[in-house]
Design a protein around this motif. Structure first.
Motif, PDB file in Angstrom:
ATOM      1  N   VAL A 252       0.326  -2.110   6.935  1.00 18.98           N
ATOM      2  CA  VAL A 252      -0.685  -2.048   5.887  1.00 18.98           C
ATOM      3  C   VAL A 252      -0.151  -2.735   4.637  1.00 18.98           C
ATOM      4  CG1 VAL A 252       0.059   0.228   5.039  1.00 18.98           C
ATOM      5  CG2 VAL A 252      -2.278  -0.530   4.641  1.00 18.98           C
ATOM      6  N   TYR A 253      -1.045  -3.495   3.969  1.00 20.64           N
ATOM      7  CA  TYR A 253      -0.685  -4.251   2.779  1.00 20.64           C
ATOM      8  C   TYR A 253      -1.788  -4.106   1.730  1.00 20.64           C
ATOM      9  CZ  TYR A 253       2.358  -6.726   6.125  1.00 20.64           C
ATOM     10  OH  TYR A 253       3.278  -7.036   7.089  1.00 20.64           O
ATOM     11  N   ASN A 254      -1.389  -4.206   0.439  1.00 26.77           N
ATOM     12  CA  ASN A 254      -2.322  -4.227  -0.688  1.00 26.77           C
ATOM     13  C   ASN A 254      -2.144  -5.519  -1.466  1.00 26.77           C
ATOM     14  OD1 ASN A 254      -3.004  -1.603  -0.065  1.00 26.77           O
ATOM     15  ND2 ASN A 254      -2.493  -0.747  -2.053  1.00 26.77           N
ATOM     16  N   VAL A 255      -3.231  -6.082  -1.970  1.00 23.00           N
ATOM     17  CA  VAL A 255      -3.148  -7.192  -2.918  1.00 23.00           C
ATOM     18  C   VAL A 255      -4.341  -7.084  -3.864  1.00 23.00           C
ATOM     19  CG1 VAL A 255      -4.371  -8.795  -1.374  1.00 23.00           C
ATOM     20  CG2 VAL A 255      -2.916  -9.687  -3.207  1.00 23.00           C
TER      21      VAL A 255
ATOM     22  N   GLY B  53      -7.970 -10.288  -8.890  1.00 19.24           N
ATOM     23  CA  GLY B  53      -8.331 -10.265 -10.299  1.00 19.24           C
ATOM     24  C   GLY B  53      -9.668 -10.878 -10.602  1.00 19.24           C
ATOM     25  N   THR B  54     -10.215 -11.652  -9.666  1.00 20.49           N
ATOM     26  CA  THR B  54     -11.546 -12.230  -9.866  1.00 20.49           C
ATOM     27  C   THR B  54     -12.624 -11.175  -9.745  1.00 20.49           C
ATOM     28  OG1 THR B  54     -10.823 -14.377  -8.991  1.00 20.49           O
ATOM     29  CG2 THR B  54     -13.195 -13.951  -9.033  1.00 20.49           C
ATOM     30  N   ASN B  55     -12.515 -10.342  -8.717  1.00 24.36           N
ATOM     31  CA  ASN B  55     -13.545  -9.345  -8.431  1.00 24.36           C
ATOM     32  C   ASN B  55     -13.118  -7.924  -8.777  1.00 24.36           C
ATOM     33  OD1 ASN B  55     -15.571 -11.145  -6.970  1.00 24.36           O
ATOM     34  ND2 ASN B  55     -13.716 -11.543  -5.782  1.00 24.36           N
ATOM     35  N   ASN B  56     -11.910  -7.779  -9.338  1.00 25.94           N
ATOM     36  CA  ASN B  56     -11.389  -6.465  -9.730  1.00 25.94           C
ATOM     37  C   ASN B  56     -11.441  -5.468  -8.577  1.00 25.94           C
ATOM     38  OD1 ASN B  56     -10.917  -7.388 -12.357  1.00 25.94           O
ATOM     39  ND2 ASN B  56     -13.006  -6.892 -12.994  1.00 25.94           N
ATOM     40  N   LYS B  57     -10.929  -5.911  -7.451  1.00 27.87           N
ATOM     41  CA  LYS B  57     -10.835  -5.066  -6.270  1.00 27.87           C
ATOM     42  C   LYS B  57      -9.448  -5.208  -5.661  1.00 27.87           C
ATOM     43  CE  LYS B  57     -15.744  -5.578  -5.037  1.00 27.87           C
ATOM     44  NZ  LYS B  57     -16.702  -6.066  -4.014  1.00 27.87           N
ATOM     45  N   VAL B  58      -9.083  -4.264  -4.828  1.00 26.72           N
ATOM     46  CA  VAL B  58      -7.844  -4.331  -4.065  1.00 26.72           C
ATOM     47  C   VAL B  58      -8.194  -4.560  -2.605  1.00 26.72           C
ATOM     48  CG1 VAL B  58      -5.808  -3.046  -3.283  1.00 26.72           C
ATOM     49  CG2 VAL B  58      -6.556  -2.874  -5.661  1.00 26.72           C
ATOM     50  N   LEU B  59      -7.598  -5.598  -2.018  1.00 27.76           N
ATOM     51  CA  LEU B  59      -7.774  -5.834  -0.591  1.00 27.76           C
ATOM     52  C   LEU B  59      -6.701  -5.062   0.159  1.00 27.76           C
ATOM     53  CD1 LEU B  59      -9.346  -7.551   1.573  1.00 27.76           C
ATOM     54  CD2 LEU B  59      -7.360  -9.097   1.509  1.00 27.76           C
ATOM     55  N   VAL B  60      -7.131  -4.174   1.053  1.00 28.59           N
ATOM     56  CA  VAL B  60      -6.236  -3.447   1.953  1.00 28.59           C
ATOM     57  C   VAL B  60      -6.392  -4.067   3.331  1.00 28.59           C
ATOM     58  CG1 VAL B  60      -5.692  -1.217   3.007  1.00 28.59           C
ATOM     59  CG2 VAL B  60      -6.432  -1.320   0.609  1.00 28.59           C
ATOM     60  N   TYR B  61      -5.295  -4.493   3.921  1.00 32.57           N
ATOM     61  CA  TYR B  61      -5.409  -5.181   5.205  1.00 32.57           C
ATOM     62  C   TYR B  61      -4.196  -4.857   6.074  1.00 32.57           C
ATOM     63  CZ  TYR B  61      -2.048  -8.547   3.289  1.00 32.57           C
ATOM     64  OH  TYR B  61      -0.929  -9.127   2.734  1.00 32.57           O
ATOM     65  N   GLY B  62      -4.319  -5.168   7.360  1.00 31.28           N
ATOM     66  CA  GLY B  62      -3.236  -4.909   8.286  1.00 31.28           C
ATOM     67  C   GLY B  62      -3.647  -5.211   9.704  1.00 31.28           C
TER      68      GLY B  62
ATOM     69  N   ILE C 120      -8.380 -14.718  -2.099  1.00 29.30           N
ATOM     70  CA  ILE C 120      -7.087 -14.210  -1.670  1.00 29.30           C
ATOM     71  C   ILE C 120      -6.654 -15.019  -0.451  1.00 29.30           C
ATOM     72  CG2 ILE C 120      -5.882 -12.249  -0.620  1.00 29.30           C
ATOM     73  CD1 ILE C 120      -7.629 -10.423  -2.328  1.00 29.30           C
ATOM     74  N   VAL C 121      -5.391 -15.455  -0.448  1.00 27.32           N
ATOM     75  CA  VAL C 121      -4.839 -16.171   0.699  1.00 27.32           C
ATOM     76  C   VAL C 121      -3.905 -15.228   1.447  1.00 27.32           C
ATOM     77  CG1 VAL C 121      -3.661 -18.238   1.497  1.00 27.32           C
ATOM     78  CG2 VAL C 121      -4.917 -18.289  -0.673  1.00 27.32           C
ATOM     79  N   VAL C 122      -4.216 -14.968   2.712  1.00 25.20           N
ATOM     80  CA  VAL C 122      -3.413 -14.095   3.562  1.00 25.20           C
ATOM     81  C   VAL C 122      -2.693 -14.954   4.589  1.00 25.20           C
ATOM     82  CG1 VAL C 122      -3.419 -12.135   5.160  1.00 25.20           C
ATOM     83  CG2 VAL C 122      -5.065 -12.212   3.272  1.00 25.20           C
ATOM     84  N   VAL C 123      -1.390 -14.718   4.764  1.00 25.12           N
ATOM     85  CA  VAL C 123      -0.624 -15.429   5.784  1.00 25.12           C
ATOM     86  C   VAL C 123      -0.014 -14.423   6.746  1.00 25.12           C
ATOM     87  CG1 VAL C 123      -0.120 -17.453   4.386  1.00 25.12           C
ATOM     88  CG2 VAL C 123       1.421 -15.495   4.284  1.00 25.12           C
ATOM     89  N   THR C 124       0.161 -14.844   8.002  1.00 21.66           N
ATOM     90  CA  THR C 124       0.750 -13.968   9.012  1.00 21.66           C
ATOM     91  C   THR C 124       1.441 -14.803  10.056  1.00 21.66           C
ATOM     92  OG1 THR C 124       0.295 -12.249  10.668  1.00 21.66           O
ATOM     93  CG2 THR C 124      -1.386 -13.939  10.349  1.00 21.66           C
ATOM     94  N   GLU C 125       2.388 -14.164  10.759  1.00 25.18           N
ATOM     95  CA  GLU C 125       3.108 -14.853  11.822  1.00 25.18           C
ATOM     96  C   GLU C 125       2.409 -14.724  13.162  1.00 25.18           C
ATOM     97  OE1 GLU C 125       6.249 -11.527  13.487  1.00 25.18           O
ATOM     98  OE2 GLU C 125       6.832 -12.715  11.749  1.00 25.18           O
ATOM     99  N   GLY C 126       1.405 -13.867  13.279  1.00 21.98           N
ATOM    100  CA  GLY C 126       0.756 -13.658  14.562  1.00 21.98           C
ATOM    101  C   GLY C 126       1.631 -12.853  15.512  1.00 21.98           C
TER     102      GLY C 126
END
Length: 480
Positions: A154-157, A160-169, A216-222
């Motif tokens: 799980v990650y948070n970022v 600032g454009t939309n004043n929200k936190v993206l929670v992803y994983g 938001i730019v999300v990167v992952t190794e797959g």
């Protein structure tokens, strides 16, 4: 030769650089340094991972960690003073959370609070808000929000454009990338519906907000099934539910543990990763985001070799706006076990490798666990949070001053003949001439070099000034 100064040239005998607009500036910079380690607590050991963010309203760093054995999710705030960091009292937010890479924290600038997320159980993710008064943390656990989902990481970022936190994983059963946007009112978070993140398998990753393109730019190794392809996605949080583009590859295979920063000066993203296509050395690549076209265009990968640059473990990256440079912190697994920070800059869409600095010179095979870094904009320093490998592995922090300079290997012009006020004109003895004003205590026949902080010494550097002809004169050697 007469030049116009950009900024004051303080006296004669000062090395100057030629700027892109034809003006000159005195060589200046800050030397790299590392403060002593400071323990956040000496009663528990660090487990699993650590995360660190920066509270811009309280001017404090906030680190998140889990305790060994009990796996208590804990927050602690620290303040930089000079080259040290002083920690407040740690706050246990939740006891016995799920083990693994299952928590994160970020700063919500619109609500001046820290937003934390953790995996409470195999079927539950919890997000809450914490506020600071000095270094005292208060968590509003009564108004936490949760969703029923079995997540692996799980990650948070913060967006600032939309004043929200993206929670992803990643979904624990399938590895599928999954995300939510979290809106905060005061200290009360609210989850959106879930959405697919890039429609790919997701493993180790990182994310950054691009304010220029408002994505938001999300990167992952797959995952192994995808041969660990290095993938990137653009996420838009403007709607009720976040939406993601299809994956754009920055590496078709073998891109492990990617980290990402956003360069605010050049409006580019920079990714650093453990590159198994480059004999497991660190590689970098820069990308340009185009939100309108839902694309990321990448430049050419920058590779490197060397024992201290191979098998990077527990890597993390931060952006230093003062030096306009990326800061990659890691230790080379199976190598010296020292902890390093490598600097990088940009030339267009090409990542240029900078200096390699030792943060921690470890004896034997001792190293650190679960390091994370954050840039402190108030002091222009980096905070490195970690647990030592040697028992006891208490959570610690170090203050790192990044090296910075306006000197490059090619922009040294010469030495000033006198002080020059900003926007005024004055004479510079350029390369090929003999500088004989404002210099003293030189050793005749010795080679002298320009240092990043603007001094001229006999210590070798990338920029050679020339050879001393006397105690007060240097022949400024010309090289094409």
């Amino acid at each position: 030769v007469s030049f116009t100064a950009s900024g004051n040239v303080t006296s004669s005998g000062k090395p100057v650089v030629l700027n892109s607009d034809g003006t000159v500036s005195e060589v200046s910079g800050t030397a790299f340094s590392v403060g002593a380690q400071s323990s956040a607590t000496e009663s528990v050991n660090l487990a699993n991972q650590s995360r660190i963010s920066y509270d811009e309203s309280a001017n404090r760093a906030v680190a998140a960690y889990a305790t060994s054995g009990t796996n208590n999710f804990t927050l602690v705030a620290g303040e930089i003073s000079g080259s040290t960091i002083t920690w407040g009292t740690p706050l246990v937010v939740e006891s016995s959370i799920s083990a693994g890479n299952t928590f994160d924290v970020c700063f919500d600038a619109s609500n001046n609070c820290m937003v934390y997320t953790f995996k409470k159980s195999s079927t539950s993710i919890v997000t809450g808000c914490a506020t600071l008064s000095g270094s005292v943390i208060t968590a509003d656990t009564a108004n936490e929000a949760s969703v029923n989902f079995n997540i692996n990481r799980v990650y948070n970022v913060y967006d600032g454009t939309n004043n929200k936190v993206l929670v992803y994983g990643a979904a624990n059963s399938t590895g599928a990338g999954t995300m939510w946007s979290v809106s905060v009112s005061g200290t009360t978070p609210t989850y959106s519906s879930s959405a697919a993140l890039g429609s790919i398998n997701f493993d180790n990753g990182d994310a950054v907000h691009d304010p220029d393109q408002q994505r938001i730019v999300v990167v992952t190794e797959g995952l192994a099934a995808d041969t660990y392809a290095g993938s990137s996605m653009l996420v838009d949080c403007s709607g009720a539910t976040p939406s993601s583009t299809s994956p754009v590859l920055f590496s078709s295979t073998n891109a492990y543990q990617p980290q990402i920063i956003y360069n605010t000066t050049d409006d580019k993203i920079v990714i650093g990763w453990y590159d198994n296509n480059n004999s497991s050395h660190i590689s970098y690549i820069a990308g340009t985001v185009n939100a309108a076209g839902s694309t990321i265009t990448y430049g050419t990968k920058t590779t490197q070799t060397g024992a201290n640059l191979q098998y990077p473990s527990y890597g993390d990256m931060a952006y230093d706006p003062v030096g306009n440079q990326g800061l990659y912190v890691y230790y080379p697994s199976g190598g010296t076990y020292d902890t390093y920070m490598q600097t990088t800059t940009l030339s267009g869409t090409t990542v240029v490798i900078g200096s390699l600095n030792t943060i921690w010179d470890n004896p034997g095979s001792e190293t650190y666990y679960y390091g994370s870094v954050v840039y402190d904009p108030d002091t222009s320093k980096l905070i490195f949070f970690y647990g030592p490998q040697a028992s006891p592995s208490y959570p610690h922090g170090r203050v790192v001053t990044p090296p910075s300079t306006n000197l490059t290997a090619t922009n040294f012009l010469g030495i000033s003949d006198a002080a020059i006020s900003s926007a005024a004109s004055g004479n510079i003895t350029i390369k090929g001439g003999i500088a004989a004003t404002g210099l003293s205590s030189l050793t005749p026949a010795s080679d002298y070099y320009v240092q990043d902080d603007g001094t001229i010494t006999t210590v070798s550097s990338d920029v050679k000034a020339g050879k001393a002809l006397s105690a007060t004169a240097i022949n400024l050697e010309y090289t094409s």
